[in-house]
Scaffold this active site. Sequence first.
Site, mmCIF file in Angstrom:
data_model
loop_
_atom_site.group_PDB
_atom_site.id
_atom_site.type_symbol
_atom_site.label_atom_id
_atom_site.label_comp_id
_atom_site.label_asym_id
_atom_site.label_seq_id
_atom_site.Cartn_x
_atom_site.Cartn_y
_atom_site.Cartn_z
ATOM 1 N N GLU A 14 -25.851 14.631 -11.209
ATOM 2 C CA GLU A 14 -27.140 15.234 -10.873
ATOM 3 C C GLU A 14 -27.033 16.641 -10.290
ATOM 4 O OE1 GLU A 14 -30.246 12.304 -9.351
ATOM 5 O OE2 GLU A 14 -28.432 11.475 -8.503
ATOM 6 N N SER A 164 -31.290 9.742 -11.273
ATOM 7 C CA SER A 164 -31.757 10.450 -12.476
ATOM 8 C C SER A 164 -31.574 9.629 -13.747
ATOM 9 C CB SER A 164 -31.059 11.803 -12.621
ATOM 10 O OG SER A 164 -31.452 12.645 -11.569
ATOM 11 N N SER A 297 -41.388 18.410 -10.160
ATOM 12 C CA SER A 297 -40.953 17.108 -9.650
ATOM 13 C C SER A 297 -42.131 16.313 -9.099
ATOM 14 C CB SER A 297 -39.902 17.281 -8.549
ATOM 15 O OG SER A 297 -38.757 17.920 -9.056
#
EC number: 6.3.2.4
Length: 326
Positions: A14, A164, A297
Amino acid sequence: MKNVAIIMGGYSSEYKISLTSGNVVFQNLDRTKYKPYRIHILKEKWVYVDEDEQEFPINKHDFSVEKEGRKITFDVVFNAIHGTPGEDGLMQAYLELLQIPQTSCDYYQAALTFNKRDLLSVLKPYGIKTAQSFYLNQGDAINQEKIMEIVGLPCFVKPNKSGSSFGISKVKESSELLSAIENAYREDNEIIIESFLDGTEVSVGVINYKGEITVLPMTEIVSENDFFDYEAKYLGKSQEITPARISEEVHRKVAETAKKAYEILKMKGFSRSEFIIVNGEPYMLEMNTIPGLTNESILPQQAGKAGISLGQLFENAIELALKISL
């Protein structure tokens, strides 16, 4: 003016996403109150990266940096590392030993929430519902019949400690199970196999905002793919609908559960929990303590709907960290 070290990067798959999050924090901090420093925490190096992209090594003995003969120390650390060592408790413990305040939860809570298996085990006795699950450690014998008996089909095979959606597979036929297990082991030496929950997926941000535990507007996840995987999260293969299209009663239940989990765990800083709503009941999948902080996000989107700008969101985290340390 406070010196703020924004730590970003990390040692996991990530790290690129984390660098993006960290740069968004860097861009949105009020320069009249804070002097932000971008600190890249990578396997091969810990460095301060200045505006000219020059790198200066971090002294790990006291988390300081020297530039042009001047030693720079930090009043507070803004933690934007997804995955290890920022989300699993290692950086939190290190910074606590150095008595440097930081914006995320404490090291125990970070280690616990990073381990999906242990997190769900701690929350279950408090009445928080979860999927049926089966755990494996690398090297364990794989009894396919027993796994199928407990979780059924379809099911999800996930690395226990990763984010993720790296290493996650949806298994529809028992013949796919072994390759899904191998895929998950590439990310982690512990895996969790969970029953498929057929319902509405929602992502719920909970933060301490100005001293009050606040549940942000929820986001409904509608993935074009089989589940909310890496492509769905980062490559636009999903719809993220905020606020979620759920009834007031279901919203209340989910909000109560998310807040309860935050309080039970004595959380600080950000948290974003994932739930599947089945027949009006929320089932918890996981909790992220360093959620993505880019403009796209989920948690920043939710904060925006609550009237909280990125600058306010980040400043609140810094001010709370400084206040707690006093």
